[in-house]
Design a protein around this motif. Structure first.
Motif, mmCIF file in Angstrom:
data_model
loop_
_atom_site.group_PDB
_atom_site.id
_atom_site.type_symbol
_atom_site.label_atom_id
_atom_site.label_comp_id
_atom_site.label_asym_id
_atom_site.label_seq_id
_atom_site.Cartn_x
_atom_site.Cartn_y
_atom_site.Cartn_z
ATOM 1 N N GLN A 1 -2.063 4.706 2.554
ATOM 2 C CA GLN A 1 -2.085 4.284 4.003
ATOM 3 C C GLN A 1 -2.588 5.508 4.786
ATOM 4 N N MET B 1 -12.964 5.516 15.038
ATOM 5 C CA MET B 1 -12.539 5.338 16.539
ATOM 6 C C MET B 1 -13.223 6.348 17.185
ATOM 7 N N ASN C 1 -25.433 12.649 31.644
ATOM 8 C CA ASN C 1 -25.736 12.727 33.155
ATOM 9 C C ASN C 1 -26.739 13.693 33.424
ATOM 10 N N LEU D 1 -16.025 6.609 20.023
ATOM 11 C CA LEU D 1 -15.852 7.323 21.375
ATOM 12 C C LEU D 1 -17.039 8.264 21.614
ATOM 13 N N TYR E 1 -6.188 5.396 4.755
ATOM 14 C CA TYR E 1 -6.646 4.189 5.614
ATOM 15 C C TYR E 1 -6.761 4.523 7.012
ATOM 16 N N LEU E 2 -5.421 5.558 7.466
ATOM 17 C CA LEU E 2 -5.472 5.800 8.733
ATOM 18 C C LEU E 2 -6.572 6.869 9.148
ATOM 19 N N LEU F 1 -9.856 5.005 9.561
ATOM 20 C CA LEU F 1 -9.881 4.435 10.821
ATOM 21 C C LEU F 1 -10.075 5.204 12.147
ATOM 22 N N LEU G 1 -18.432 6.732 32.324
ATOM 23 C CA LEU G 1 -17.343 7.326 31.460
ATOM 24 C C LEU G 1 -17.452 8.608 31.552
ATOM 25 N N CYS H 1 -24.136 8.625 27.603
ATOM 26 C CA CYS H 1 -24.042 8.635 29.086
ATOM 27 C C CYS H 1 -24.373 9.947 29.326
ATOM 28 N N ILE I 1 -20.184 6.354 22.770
ATOM 29 C CA ILE I 1 -19.995 5.866 24.106
ATOM 30 C C ILE I 1 -20.328 7.220 25.059
ATOM 31 N N LEU I 2 -19.733 8.588 24.755
ATOM 32 C CA LEU I 2 -19.919 9.406 25.877
ATOM 33 C C LEU I 2 -21.452 9.801 25.546
ATOM 34 N N TRP J 1 -22.340 2.714 31.322
ATOM 35 C CA TRP J 1 -21.740 3.757 30.590
ATOM 36 C C TRP J 1 -21.946 5.303 31.228
ATOM 37 N N HIS J 2 -22.602 5.353 32.034
ATOM 38 C CA HIS J 2 -22.779 6.835 32.355
ATOM 39 C C HIS J 2 -21.375 7.081 33.324
ATOM 40 N N MET K 1 0.870 -1.082 0.081
ATOM 41 C CA MET K 1 0.101 0.080 0.003
ATOM 42 C C MET K 1 0.885 1.234 -0.020
ATOM 43 N N LEU L 1 -8.377 3.426 25.559
ATOM 44 C CA LEU L 1 -8.148 4.007 24.265
ATOM 45 C C LEU L 1 -6.560 4.106 24.250
ATOM 46 N N GLN M 1 -35.020 17.169 73.423
ATOM 47 C CA GLN M 1 -34.903 17.202 71.959
ATOM 48 C C GLN M 1 -36.008 17.620 71.502
ATOM 49 N N LYS M 2 -37.223 17.102 71.534
ATOM 50 C CA LYS M 2 -38.546 17.380 70.748
ATOM 51 C C LYS M 2 -39.025 18.764 71.117
ATOM 52 N N PHE N 1 -3.963 -1.114 17.465
ATOM 53 C CA PHE N 1 -3.662 -0.505 16.095
ATOM 54 C C PHE N 1 -2.427 -0.523 15.609
#
Lengths: 515, 349, 388, 41
Positions: free
Chosen positions: A6, A17, A30, A21, A9-10, A13, C279, A28, A24-25, C276-277, A1, C292, A493-494, C300
């Protein structure tokens, strides 16, 4: 390649990724659960009611969030122009609605009205170069976290009512009126005065306005007129009546003459054909003990048995008659109100231990009237049974002034228990409240506060006689050591008495250092 | 503890290495020693006088607690039991609603299924029929796994001793219980906030107390089920999470959690040898097959090669024979010719 | 090729001097620890009874020494003969690693002379530590036997060498069995502390997390240690650079697969308990850096290194993985442990603890160097060339 | 009769460990006995 591919390709990818991420964040978020914000008393949420029969809510889900309209801010902004800038006049009096006389109208009419009037005025303000005002939709319609409104309903107690009676020179017809059915006219009739809320409901029903519109129309206009004439007048702004701190600053008259409305001084509470002993009800004394008529007459000034029927729930959610009198969780019922009285600091010292169940002879305190046989229908004339607690007995061997609790003295010296001083203080509180006097019945009842589980009167059992050893596991009876401390410290107390430290009641025998 | 999902999961997770199911105790359920003792701690009654700390230190002949009971500044910081003090009282302010502060006594909870006993690899902790969990210093190696694992932070270690450091904690006054007395703290508590008795009875009594005054108590006896249940039971009007205790934790005991996976270990030990021997045999067989193949190929190559050489040889042999015959024939012809010439010369002589 | 006796000048190389100082300091502190007790030489407390010595020497040391069983399994059980040259250094590293784990343990234990008690006096089989103690003891002996062939060849004890040679397969199987057990049970130790280890790290999969990450650590340790020893002990090395690069690339491939598996089961564990929370919290950030930065990134790196056949990239990824495993083990045993305790009760290692740990690692390096210089580790003994 | 799971587990796990130890020890002679003829032919 080759190197270029390349990098491509990087790139690809790293993108996936990064997205993983973020995924995932994002997953959640809050939840914020800080303190809820408080909304000012003068803020009105212009959420058009969704009552289907009046406002078709076909496009409920498309709605923008409700607008929080701050009445106070607008009054400040339009100060000079006076109220009629927004409120139309009807027979010289302001209508407490925005640019309309009645509350009725379809949702579209109201939406169109608000937009035309509000935006018109705002555009005018911007044109006149006044300060920036919201124009875009989202500037008014923005979603805000749920708030707790500081708005408090105004409560017309006897003192405030009497100040209005004096102000209107005892002419009740200024505020009170009833509907004359035939002529469809509002007339005033003596002995029919009642709370505004008894007739005026949540929403306008034809000519009968909702409580809110009716009250604002009469009270605010009257205050404005008196203010115009320079006389002393009540508040005209929202906060004046509806914010908690302003309500506290309302002047309380020390003594208020009795509100004559044809109510009896003394009467029997008894429902025909029931077999319970009739209850002698001292109406006059209860008036002094309550803040206003609607403390008990929460819907109408008629007697309870008009709406509440024994053993059956009324159609508009009225509880059964015995519930109306005895439901301990309601503020309007007899038992509920009496229980609230014992929640005060002066009574909690003993009452916190009594818990839910009523005293053994509590029923007879009220139900002391005659029991009508089916034949009898007429109750004898109610006669005031005056309950006078006999005076405290003099200090004697049986009624010691001081008790030296020394049986357990070891690391601490004996505790000098000011028996008489405590009893006189508590007894004074009991005597000061007629309710306490009635239910306590005898002076001796006070003793059962500490000498619980023993009959009231002289020489009740000493703590040691029951509490010498700790009870078996299944019986919740502490030993003497715990009984003394739990009873004394618990009561302090009361009742909010600060003396709760060890050396407040007894000195140490071994001296501070050795400890 | 039926075959708990958690144990099974661990087993399956570890089972990826070797097929195996796990459940620490299979489907059995254990009620613990009947009639064992416990202590009921009512935080509504506790006024933070710390007499229990004084009594505890006296009975276990530790120095009196620092700072002395009169000094209320001790409550500004959260404390935990130490090797010189087996129990501490902490103050938990619920300033949100302005109610008076709540005090709670903290010490070893003497669990029904003790975590310290399950993690100790010399079995130094044993749950006695009377209720307390006792420690045996004669076998302790000092690895401190128990101190590290106790969910209630109740165990302490004598770091200052170089040669015979011990793990120290509340023993529920085991000697006093054996003599029929109450633990020192229960004896010393002026408010009766610590009640000593049979654990089942105390749970009933706690329920009764909650039923009598629902407004003052949360309807939950802490310690009845948390992590398999504890001997120390706590009731009160404040949420237990605010008192430094757990809320919503599993009823499974920690030995179940901790040793759930370990039931797979003997399984792996039994399965691995056969499995690996199989793999080894498999890879050796592969090698052997590869070797045999190579030999076959070689021998076949050799045989093929030898055949060619044979043909070549036989061809060469034939050629050689033919050459020889030709040569012989020529020689014979030449000899004949010479003989004729010689006889011819002879005749012409 | 044993070295001529070293002249004193040659002994005082900078490496030796520093090593000597560290080891002397370590010994002194060790002595002080046994005279004055743990309290005087460590910051350990009742809240944090396990500090750097358990967190690093035991937890991380065992993981980094996992190279031994990985490579012996590959070579002898799965028959990957091309990795034969690196078997001996791997086994030696494993053995020295485990020896140092035991040294670290002995320093940390309250009464180390009672270490055999679980097997002689009274056993507590419900404890994960019992299983670990049993397996580490047995595996230490296995590794010792597995690393003796080089010594016997050096000493010329042929009969013993032949005997050990015949046991290789049994030892490999036994070694793999023991390693599987105690690498995973090191993780199972934290099953008993659900409330003290942060939920992101604590899960019912933790034994498998520890086992798979140990294999990853082992492989990376082989690459790192191999590259270092090829550069430092150039004269000892027998195989060509190309062949060593081929081995490195092969290991890179294994590394990529193992790290990917590890990444997946770590994310799976979060899904399993729906954490999950967490994170989004500071501990979540720490976890993401570990996951990561030290698992996904080296995976990688191995992936690309193997596809492009570039051993340098594989070596860099191996270094990152090794640091990652140290980071993970310290996270689990110290940083994310007791995560609910207020800050002032948390743990910071005492300088003496750090010194002893460094001393232990230095001892390992010195021992490794001493053995490699004398025994046929990086090359085959002439007489025993090609013998099993 | 075991009252607490902890005691039950201590006994069961202990016996299993011994059994596992025996299993490993037995496996070696079993394997040798199984495969010693392989080398001959």
């Amino acid at each position: 390649m080759t190197f270029i591919k390349q990098r491509q390709y990087l790139g690809r990818l790293s993108v996936c990724m990064a997205s993983a991420l973020i995924f995932i964040l994002a997953g959640c978020g809050n939840e914020t659960h800080g303190q809820r914000r408080t909304v000012g008393a003068s803020v009105i949420t212009l959420a058009l009611p969704d009552d289907p029969d009046v406002f078709p809510s076909s496009f409920a889900e498309l709605r923008r969030p409700a607008v929080e309209y701050n009445h106070q801010a607008h009054v400040k902004a339009l100060g000079k122009q006076g109220c009629d800038a927004c409120h139309p006049l009807e027979e010289g009096r302001l209508v407490p609605l925005f640019k309309r006389k009645t509350d009725l109208g379809t949702r579209d009419e109201l939406t169109e009205l608000y937009h035309r009037e509000c935006l018109g005025c705002h555009k005018q303000a911007v044109a006149d170069g006044k300060q920036a005002v919201p124009l875009a939709c989202a500037e008014c319609h923005f979603s805000v976290p749920e708030g707790v409104s500081a708005w408090r309903a105004i409560h017309f107690d006897y003192s405030l009512h009497y100040r209005h009676v004096k102000a209107s020179k005892e002419k009740c017809e200024v505020c009170h009126h009833i509907l004359d059915e035939q002529h469809k006219k509002l007339v005033y009739k003596k002995k029919t005065e009642s709370a505004c809320g008894d007739c005026h409901g949540q929403r306008d029903q034809g000519k009968k306005l909702s409580l809110r519109n009716a009250a604002h129309r009469d009270c605010v206009n009257c205050h404005l007129e008196r203010k115009a004439k320079g006389q002393k007048a009540g508040p005209v702004q929202c906060e004046g009546c509806h914010s908690a701190e302003k309500q506290l600053s309302i002047e309380k008259l020390p003594s208020v003459p009795r509100l004559e409305r044809g109510q009896p001084n003394l009467t029997w509470i008894h429902f025909p054909k029931t077999h319970t002993a009739a209850v002698l009800f001292d109406h006059a004394r209860h008036e002094k003990a309550s803040s206003s008529c609607s403390s008990c007459h929460h819907k109408t000034l008629k007697a309870c048995r008009e709406c509440h029927k024994p053993g059956v729930k009324g159609k508009d959610g009225a509880v059964s008659l015995e519930q109306a009198y005895h439901l301990s969780s309601s503020e309007h019922s007899c038992i509920g109100c009496h229980k609230k009285q014992t929640a005060g600091k002066t009574c909690q010292g003993c009452h916190y231990l009594l818990g839910e169940q009523a005293g053994k002879n509590a029923c007879k305190v009220c139900h002391n009237g005659p029991i009508l046989t089916p034949a009898q229908t007429k109750l004898p004339e109610p006669v005031q049974a005056s309950i006078e607690l006999d005076a405290l007995p003099a200090v004697s061997a049986d009624f010691p002034e001081k008790v030296s609790i020394a049986s357990l003295a070891k690391e601490y010296k004996a505790a000098e228990f000011p028996h008489f001083k405590i009893i006189t203080a508590l007894d004074k509180d009991v005597r000061s409240s007629k309710l306490a006097g009635a239910f306590h019945g005898t002076t001796g009842t006070l003793c059962t506060g500490c000498h619980h589980h023993s009959p009231p009167g002289m020489r009740p059992a000493a703590c040691r006689s029951c509490h010498d050893k700790e009870g078996p596991e299944m019986i919740d009876k502490p030993g003497l050591f715990s009984a003394y401390h739990r009873q004394c410290i618990g009561c302090h107390q009361k009742m909010g008495i600060k003396k709760q430290g060890c050396t407040d009641c007894h000195e140490r025998t071994l001296g501070e250092v050795a400890k | 503890m039926s075959v708990s999902r958690r144990g099974f999961l661990q087993g399956m997770a570890a089972g990826t290495l070797a097929a195996g199911t796990a459940g620490a105790a299979g489907f059995k359920h254990f009620e613990g020693y009947p009639g064992r003792y416990g202590l009921l701690h009512d935080v509504n009654l506790c006024v933070g006088c710390r007499s229990c700390e004084v009594a505890c230190n006296q009975v276990n002949d530790n120095p009196p607690p620092e700072p002395p009971t009169a000094d209320k500044s001790v409550f500004t910081k959260m404390r935990r039991p130490t090797s010189k003090q087996y129990t501490v009282v902490n103050r938990y302010l619920n300033e949100a609603d302005g109610k008076p502060p709540v005090y709670r006594k903290q010490q070893c909870m003497h669990c029904n299924e003790p975590c310290c006993a399950s993690v100790c690899f010399v079995h130094a902790f044993t749950k006695t029929p009377e209720g307390p969990v006792l420690y045996d210093p004669s076998v302790c190696v000092g690895c401190r796994y128990c101190v590290n694992a106790c969910p209630y932070y109740a165990l302490s270690y004598e770091y200052e001793k170089p040669f015979e450091p011990r793990v120290v904690r509340c023993t529920m006054c085991y000697p006093r219980i054996k003599k029929g007395l109450k633990p020192a703290c229960a004896e010393a508590c002026p408010m009766g906030a610590i009640k000593f008795g049979r654990r089942e009875e105390l749970i009933k009594l706690a329920r009764e107390r909650i039923r009598k005054r629902p407004a003052d108590y949360i309807d939950h006896v802490y310690g009845e089920h948390e992590f398999g249940g504890t001997s120390w039971l706590v009731i009160g009007g404040t949420s237990f999470a605010k008192l430094g205790l757990f809320e919503g934790v599993t009823h499974e005991s920690i030995p179940e959690l901790g040793s759930g996976f370990l039931s797979v270990v003997p399984l792996i030990v039994s399965v691995y040898p056969g499995l690996l021997a199989g793999i080894y045999a498999f890879s050796k067989r592969k090698e052997r097959l590869a070797r045999e193949e190579r030999e076959a190929a070689v021998s076949e190559a050799v045989s093929k090669a030898s055949e060619e050489t044979k043909q070549k040889l036989s061809a060469a042999a034939d050629k050689a024979k033919k050459d020889k015959d030709n040569a012989v024939a020529q020689a014979v012809k030449k000899a004949l010719a010479e003989a004729e010439k010689a006889s011819g010369k002879e005749v012409s002589k | 090729m044993n070295q001529p006796a070293k002249s004193p000048a040659r002994l005082l190389t900078p490496f030796n001097v520093i090593a000597a100082v560290i080891l002397a300091g370590g010994a002194a502190i060790g002595l002080l620890r046994f005279i004055k007790g743990l309290g005087a030489t460590t910051n350990l407390s009742n809240d944090v009874p396990w500090g750097l010595w358990i967190g690093f020497d035991v937890m991380t040391g065992v993981a980094l020494a996992a190279g031994g069983f990985t490579i012996t399994t590959a070579v002898y059980l799965f028959g990957m003969k091309e990795y034969k040259p690196i078997v001996r250094p791997a086994v030696l590293t494993g053995f020295l690693g485990y020896a140092l784990v035991v040294v670290g343990l002995v320093v940390d234990l309250g009464r180390p002379w009672r270490l055999p008690y679980p097997f002689i006096v009274k056993a507590g089989p419900t404890s994960a530590l019992f299983e670990i103690a049993l397996c580490v003891m047995l595996y230490l002996t296995t590794l010792f036997i597995e690393s003796t062939p080089a010594a016997f060849e050096w000493l010329g004890w042929k009969r013993l060498r032949k005997l050990v040679g015949s046991m290789t397969i049994a030892l490999t199987i036994f070694g793999l069995l023991l390693s599987t057990l105690h690498q995973s049970t090191l993780g199972a130790m934290f099953l008993a502390t659900p409330t003290r280890l942060h939920p992101l790290w604590h899960s019912t999969y933790i034994p498998v997390h520890f086992f798979v990450s140990a294999i990853a650590a082992g492989i990376s340790m082989l690459i790192v240690e191999g590259s270092l020893s090829h550069r430092v002990f150039r004269d000892q090395v027998e195989i060509s650079h190309e062949q060593f690069d081929k081995i490195t690339i092969g290991l890179g491939k294994a590394g990529a697969v193992v790290l990917l598996t590890y990444f997946i089961i770590k994310v799976m564990a979060i899904g399993l308990e729906n954490e999950w929370h967490y994170l989004a919290t500071p501990y979540g950030a720490l976890f993401l850096v570990e996951l990561l930065g030290f698992v996904a990134l080296p995976c990688f790196g191995f992936l690309l290194g193997y596809r492009e056949r570039r051993p340098l990239l594989i070596r860099i990824s191996a270094v990152i993985t090794v640091i990652g495993i140290i980071f993970n083990r310290l996270n689990v045993s110290i940083f994310a442990y007791n995560w609910q305790l207020p800050a002032e009760r948390r743990y910071i290692p005492h300088w003496m603890e750090i010194w002893v740990t460094v001393a232990i690692v230095t001892a390992g390096v010195v021992a490794f160097r001493w053995i490699v210089k004398r025994m046929p580790i990086l090359h085959e003994h002439p007489e025993w060339r090609g013998v099993h | 009769m075991y009252h607490t799971m902890q005691d039950f587990l201590t006994f069961t796990k202990g016996s299993c460990y011994i059994l596992a130890g025996l299993a490993v020890v037995i496996f070696i002679p079993f394997w040798l006995f199984l495969t010693d003829r392989e080398k001959k032919n």
